[in-house]
Design an enzyme around this catalytic site. Structure first.
Site, PDB file in Angstrom:
ATOM      1  N   ASP A  52      26.614  20.134  15.483  1.00 24.52           N
ATOM      2  CA  ASP A  52      26.235  19.794  16.851  1.00 24.52           C
ATOM      3  C   ASP A  52      25.099  18.778  16.826  1.00 24.52           C
ATOM      4  O   ASP A  52      23.982  19.091  16.421  1.00 24.52           O
ATOM      5  CB  ASP A  52      25.803  21.071  17.583  1.00 24.52           C
ATOM      6  CG  ASP A  52      25.301  20.810  18.995  1.00 24.52           C
ATOM      7  OD1 ASP A  52      25.419  19.663  19.460  1.00 24.52           O
ATOM      8  OD2 ASP A  52      24.783  21.755  19.619  1.00 24.52           O
ATOM      9  N   GLU A 130       4.823   1.584  -1.761  1.00 23.28           N
ATOM     10  CA  GLU A 130       3.672   2.306  -2.295  1.00 23.28           C
ATOM     11  C   GLU A 130       3.251   3.318  -1.225  1.00 23.28           C
ATOM     12  O   GLU A 130       2.543   2.981  -0.290  1.00 23.28           O
ATOM     13  CB  GLU A 130       2.527   1.342  -2.605  1.00 23.28           C
ATOM     14  CG  GLU A 130       2.880   0.284  -3.643  1.00 23.28           C
ATOM     15  CD  GLU A 130       1.785  -0.758  -3.807  1.00 23.28           C
ATOM     16  OE1 GLU A 130       0.834  -0.762  -2.981  1.00 23.28           O
ATOM     17  OE2 GLU A 130       1.866  -1.573  -4.740  1.00 23.28           O
ATOM     18  N   GLU A 132       1.247   6.320   0.192  1.00 20.35           N
ATOM     19  CA  GLU A 132       0.004   7.068  -0.001  1.00 20.35           C
ATOM     20  C   GLU A 132       0.032   8.355   0.820  1.00 20.35           C
ATOM     21  O   GLU A 132       0.720   8.440   1.839  1.00 20.35           O
ATOM     22  CB  GLU A 132      -1.184   6.202   0.418  1.00 20.35           C
ATOM     23  CG  GLU A 132      -1.307   4.921  -0.405  1.00 20.35           C
ATOM     24  CD  GLU A 132      -2.240   3.894   0.214  1.00 20.35           C
ATOM     25  OE1 GLU A 132      -2.593   2.918  -0.485  1.00 20.35           O
ATOM     26  OE2 GLU A 132      -2.612   4.046   1.390  1.00 20.35           O
ATOM     27  N   GLU A 182      -6.167   7.292  -4.927  1.00 21.38           N
ATOM     28  CA  GLU A 182      -6.385   6.161  -4.027  1.00 21.38           C
ATOM     29  C   GLU A 182      -7.854   6.084  -3.604  1.00 21.38           C
ATOM     30  O   GLU A 182      -8.701   6.799  -4.117  1.00 21.38           O
ATOM     31  CB  GLU A 182      -5.456   6.242  -2.821  1.00 21.38           C
ATOM     32  CG  GLU A 182      -4.234   5.339  -2.921  1.00 21.38           C
ATOM     33  CD  GLU A 182      -4.582   3.856  -2.945  1.00 21.38           C
ATOM     34  OE1 GLU A 182      -5.713   3.482  -2.535  1.00 21.38           O
ATOM     35  OE2 GLU A 182      -3.739   3.058  -3.391  1.00 21.38           O
ATOM     36  N   GLU A 189      -1.400   8.200  -4.633  1.00 18.08           N
ATOM     37  CA  GLU A 189      -0.233   7.323  -4.512  1.00 18.08           C
ATOM     38  C   GLU A 189       0.652   7.483  -5.732  1.00 18.08           C
ATOM     39  O   GLU A 189       0.165   7.543  -6.867  1.00 18.08           O
ATOM     40  CB  GLU A 189      -0.658   5.859  -4.382  1.00 18.08           C
ATOM     41  CG  GLU A 189       0.502   4.871  -4.324  1.00 18.08           C
ATOM     42  CD  GLU A 189       0.037   3.433  -4.368  1.00 18.08           C
ATOM     43  OE1 GLU A 189       0.566   2.675  -5.215  1.00 18.08           O
ATOM     44  OE2 GLU A 189      -0.848   3.069  -3.581  1.00 18.08           O
ATOM     45  N   HIS A 238       2.714   0.081   1.626  1.00 20.91           N
ATOM     46  CA  HIS A 238       2.932  -1.336   1.342  1.00 20.91           C
ATOM     47  C   HIS A 238       4.323  -1.482   0.727  1.00 20.91           C
ATOM     48  O   HIS A 238       4.645  -0.798  -0.254  1.00 20.91           O
ATOM     49  CB  HIS A 238       1.880  -1.875   0.374  1.00 20.91           C
ATOM     50  CG  HIS A 238       0.471  -1.625   0.832  1.00 20.91           C
ATOM     51  ND1 HIS A 238      -0.599  -1.599  -0.028  1.00 20.91           N
ATOM     52  CD2 HIS A 238      -0.044  -1.385   2.066  1.00 20.91           C
ATOM     53  CE1 HIS A 238      -1.710  -1.366   0.653  1.00 20.91           C
ATOM     54  NE2 HIS A 238      -1.397  -1.227   1.927  1.00 20.91           N
ATOM     55  N   ARG A 309      -5.950  -9.420   0.190  1.00 27.75           N
ATOM     56  CA  ARG A 309      -5.426  -8.135   0.646  1.00 27.75           C
ATOM     57  C   ARG A 309      -5.800  -7.828   2.099  1.00 27.75           C
ATOM     58  O   ARG A 309      -5.531  -6.736   2.584  1.00 27.75           O
ATOM     59  CB  ARG A 309      -5.898  -7.018  -0.290  1.00 27.75           C
ATOM     60  CG  ARG A 309      -5.298  -7.130  -1.677  1.00 27.75           C
ATOM     61  CD  ARG A 309      -5.809  -6.076  -2.631  1.00 27.75           C
ATOM     62  NE  ARG A 309      -5.308  -6.310  -3.980  1.00 27.75           N
ATOM     63  CZ  ARG A 309      -4.183  -5.803  -4.467  1.00 27.75           C
ATOM     64  NH1 ARG A 309      -3.437  -5.024  -3.721  1.00 27.75           N
ATOM     65  NH2 ARG A 309      -3.805  -6.064  -5.700  1.00 27.75           N
ATOM     66  N   GLU A 329       4.764  -8.701  -0.432  1.00 28.18           N
ATOM     67  CA  GLU A 329       4.275  -7.354  -0.113  1.00 28.18           C
ATOM     68  C   GLU A 329       3.911  -7.305   1.368  1.00 28.18           C
ATOM     69  O   GLU A 329       2.994  -8.012   1.810  1.00 28.18           O
ATOM     70  CB  GLU A 329       3.048  -7.014  -0.969  1.00 28.18           C
ATOM     71  CG  GLU A 329       2.440  -5.650  -0.666  1.00 28.18           C
ATOM     72  CD  GLU A 329       1.108  -5.425  -1.372  1.00 28.18           C
ATOM     73  OE1 GLU A 329       0.587  -4.307  -1.313  1.00 28.18           O
ATOM     74  OE2 GLU A 329       0.581  -6.399  -1.968  1.00 28.18           O
ATOM     75  N   ARG A 331       2.300  -5.243   4.287  1.00 28.32           N
ATOM     76  CA  ARG A 331       1.260  -4.245   4.108  1.00 28.32           C
ATOM     77  C   ARG A 331       0.979  -3.338   5.312  1.00 28.32           C
ATOM     78  O   ARG A 331       0.170  -2.422   5.204  1.00 28.32           O
ATOM     79  CB  ARG A 331      -0.043  -4.951   3.707  1.00 28.32           C
ATOM     80  CG  ARG A 331       0.062  -5.669   2.367  1.00 28.32           C
ATOM     81  CD  ARG A 331      -1.195  -6.469   2.051  1.00 28.32           C
ATOM     82  NE  ARG A 331      -2.406  -5.669   2.063  1.00 28.32           N
ATOM     83  CZ  ARG A 331      -2.804  -4.884   1.061  1.00 28.32           C
ATOM     84  NH1 ARG A 331      -2.075  -4.791  -0.042  1.00 28.32           N
ATOM     85  NH2 ARG A 331      -3.923  -4.191   1.159  1.00 28.32           N
TER      86      ARG A 331
END
Length: 440
Positions: A52, A130, A132, A182, A189, A238, A309, A329, A331
């Site tokens: 269902d 990645e 975390e 981290e 991570e 990321h 970053r 990447e 982020r």
């Protein structure tokens, strides 16, 4: 019956499997599961199992609720934390209508549609998230297990939990690249090895469950909540990603300053162009926007760069002879997203940039957070939505997002998130009580 289905039946016999859990997700990425006995396995593999769908978030109305879960034999794995005698295995499912057509509200099918679109252009989409998360002593509070920081080698319960989690993931066929502490207290991570996006979405769902199961078995609590502590970094996801044509990395160009091909530049431009719209998918909770703030290593501005970053999109440094490692990447996503939908909309955004030959703006190699507002405006650097309601309103006006998700998922997600925002608006927070009740 297919060869892969025969393998599943044989593996169940050889490993004394009695129960098979059939897994799928609702639109917000909650893992759903029901178990069948091994006696029902052949029928499930041939015909699927009915259920269902009216009680599954974002699936179907009560007058059209019949759904069929069709197990994917390629996802068969034993569940290591269950007893070996009369053991348990799992398979992910694709959801279908009773007439056999794919259900348009199934997040796994949404990702498959975008992967087919890429395949029709000759591309295979590879990702590595990645993800975390935090360990706390229990679910009722936020007492950390340690006071460690980034890459700290400390003797604590978290290190042992991480080790056990990695071993369990590998026992389920999920390759791990590395694991570490981290930045925030009790934050960890585990990075999963690059693979195709559908396999990785299945693996990400498994990863979240394994982290929680191992924590629970050891008397602690693990959470993927994006921002559980106000004064600590939040948890991100990321996502490293690239497109391949056969064995060749379509993102690599040896002659480019950044070693990025025209395909890669178009892909990045597409992500930047559609970033505000897709944020409702990659950051879908009220709490997600407590993480996306300056000062906590989370991106806010729509920019890209090689080493920086603080940007939304980072280009990891090229290593000579490692052309296959060329990637971007992205982020901003957090680990509480639905990975099927998140990977789907990121791919759709990148393909939009390639197909429409969107132009990539210059990189921002300095710290974007240190630029004055006037300078950001002059350079055309926009911002991600600052709250869930802003993300909803941006998404609602996006033909791109509707097309990427399909009408059913798009409309269901908007409706679900509006309900969440309305609930949040009605809630009186501890901050309000402490700030206003004594003086107003």
């Amino acid at each position: 019956m297919t060869e892969s289905a025969d393998y599943v039946i044989s593996a169940c016999r050889e490993n004394d499997v009695k129960f098979i859990r059939l897994w799928f997700t609702d639109i917000v990425g909650a893992l759903k599961s029901f178990a069948i006995t091994v006696e029902e396995l052949e029928k499930a593999l041939e015909e699927g199992m009915g259920f269902d769908g009216s009680s599954i978030e974002g699936f179907a109305r009560i007058d059209e609720s019949d759904m069929v879960a069709r197990p994917d034999p390629a996802t068969f794995q034993l569940v290591p934390w269950r007893p070996r005698e009369s053991g348990v295995a799992r398979m992910f499912c694709d959801i279908h209508h009773p007439d056999g057509t794919a259900f348009e509200g199934d997040p796994r099918q949404v990702l498959k549609r975008q992967l087919k679109r890429a395949a029709d252009l000759g591309y295979t989409f590879y990702v590595s998230p990645e993800m975390e998360y935090f360990y706390f002593k229990d679910s009722g509070g936020r007492i950390p297990l340690d006071r460690g920081g980034y890459f700290d080698q400390i003797s604590d319960a978290g290190s042992d939990l991480r080790r056990e989690t990695v071993l369990t993931l590998e026992a389920m066929g999920i390759e791990v690249e590395y694991s570490h502490h981290e930045v925030a207290q009790s934050q960890h991570e585990i990075a999963l090895r690059y693979t195709d996006a559908l396999t990785m979405a299945d693996s990400a769902m498994t990863y979240r469950l394994v982290v929680k199961e191992i924590a629970l078995a050891n008397g602690v609590y693990a959470t993927f909540m994006p921002k559980p502590m106000a004064d600590q970094n939040g948890s991100g996801m990321h996502v490293h990603q690239s497109l391949f044509k056969g064995e060749r990395n379509a993102f690599f160009d040896v002659s480019d300053e950044y070693h990025l091909s025209a395909i890669a530049r178009g892909y990045i431009a597409g992500l930047l162009h559609n970033a505000r719209a897709l944020t409702l998918v990659t950051n879908q909770w009220v709490n997600s926007y407590k993480r996306l703030l300056p000062g906590f290593e989370a991106p806010v501005y729509l920019s890209w760069a090689r080493r920086n970053r603080s940007d939304l999109i980072r280009i990891p440094e090229y290593k000579p002879g490692k052309e296959t490692h060329t990637r971007i990447e992205y982020r901003s996503p957090d680990p509480a997203c639905n990975p099927y939908l998140a990977f789907a909309v990121m791919l759709a955004a990148g393909l939009d940039g390639i197909e429409n030959e969107r132009q990539l703006p210059p990189p921002v190699e300095g710290n974007v957070f240190e630029l004055r507002a006037e300078e950001r405006a002059s350079r055309g650097i926009a911002t991600l939505p600052g709250s869930l309601i802003e993300a909803i309103e941006v998404a609602e006006q996006s033909p791109f997002l509707r097309s990427a998700l399909g009408d059913h998922v798009f409309e269901s997600l908007i409706a679900n998130k509006r309900i969440e925002w309305d609930r949040y608006r009605r809630h009186i927070t501890d901050f309000e009580l402490a700030e206003y009740l004594p003086i107003l």
